[in-house]
Design a protein around this motif. Sequence first.
Motif, mmCIF file in Angstrom:
data_model
loop_
_atom_site.group_PDB
_atom_site.id
_atom_site.type_symbol
_atom_site.label_atom_id
_atom_site.label_comp_id
_atom_site.label_asym_id
_atom_site.label_seq_id
_atom_site.Cartn_x
_atom_site.Cartn_y
_atom_site.Cartn_z
ATOM 1 N N TRP A 52 0.828 -1.210 0.000
ATOM 2 C CA TRP A 52 0.000 0.000 0.000
ATOM 3 C C TRP A 52 0.861 1.258 0.000
ATOM 4 O O TRP A 52 0.576 2.205 -0.730
ATOM 5 C CB TRP A 52 -0.964 0.013 1.191
ATOM 6 N N LEU A 53 1.903 1.274 0.814
ATOM 7 C CA LEU A 53 2.778 2.447 0.847
ATOM 8 C C LEU A 53 3.570 2.567 -0.453
ATOM 9 O O LEU A 53 3.756 3.669 -0.972
ATOM 10 C CB LEU A 53 3.715 2.401 2.051
ATOM 11 N N LEU A 54 4.023 1.442 -0.989
ATOM 12 C CA LEU A 54 4.737 1.485 -2.268
ATOM 13 C C LEU A 54 3.813 1.996 -3.369
ATOM 14 O O LEU A 54 4.222 2.804 -4.210
ATOM 15 C CB LEU A 54 5.306 0.114 -2.622
ATOM 16 N N CYS A 58 4.312 5.393 -5.575
ATOM 17 C CA CYS A 58 4.308 5.434 -7.049
ATOM 18 C C CYS A 58 3.392 6.544 -7.558
ATOM 19 O O CYS A 58 3.740 7.256 -8.508
ATOM 20 C CB CYS A 58 3.872 4.086 -7.610
ATOM 21 N N VAL A 59 2.233 6.691 -6.929
ATOM 22 C CA VAL A 59 1.296 7.739 -7.351
ATOM 23 C C VAL A 59 1.916 9.118 -7.118
ATOM 24 O O VAL A 59 1.894 9.983 -7.993
ATOM 25 C CB VAL A 59 -0.053 7.607 -6.623
ATOM 26 N N ILE A 60 2.485 9.315 -5.941
ATOM 27 C CA ILE A 60 3.122 10.598 -5.627
ATOM 28 C C ILE A 60 4.283 10.861 -6.586
ATOM 29 O O ILE A 60 4.436 11.969 -7.114
ATOM 30 C CB ILE A 60 3.590 10.627 -4.160
ATOM 31 N N ILE A 90 9.431 4.781 -11.873
ATOM 32 C CA ILE A 90 8.032 4.522 -11.536
ATOM 33 C C ILE A 90 7.617 3.139 -12.031
ATOM 34 O O ILE A 90 7.000 2.360 -11.302
ATOM 35 C CB ILE A 90 7.117 5.622 -12.108
ATOM 36 N N GLY A 91 7.958 2.820 -13.273
ATOM 37 C CA GLY A 91 7.603 1.510 -13.824
ATOM 38 C C GLY A 91 8.213 0.365 -13.039
ATOM 39 O O GLY A 91 7.545 -0.633 -12.749
#
Length: 139
Positions: A52-54, A58-60, A90-91
């Motif tokens: 969840w944090l990862l 990624c979104v941020i 990001i990928g």
Amino acid sequence: MARRPPLPPLNTAPALICTWFGAGRLPFAPGTWGSLAALPFAAFLDWLGGPWLLSAGCVILFFAGTWATHLYLRVRGGTDPQDVVIDEVIGMSIALIGAPLELRDYALAVVLFRSFDILKPGPVRWVERRAPEIGRAHV
């Protein structure tokens, strides 16, 4: 032959973010360096808060990377310069969501991610070729 302008210095937040702290400026295969440099970021967030944090990271990073790349390209020029590796970061981080925090699994993820990024199988190649058109259609 026209001379390329010098690369912008790495002393601004946009330059640091979109080159992932200079990883994109390392010689030979900057995308691979960017993917490898993503591993500590992804491993730390995964260790700290799990998938969840990862995912949130990624979104941020997507929004921060979009902002940074936009500003960086104003100075640097070009549309997809090799030193901009935030997309690989990001990928690679997305590819690691849910992966066990094991060296073997991370190594396999890097090999698979880079293989897909280089070979661009199936519809990925079609989307990449059409990306400028798709982007213009929404502006």
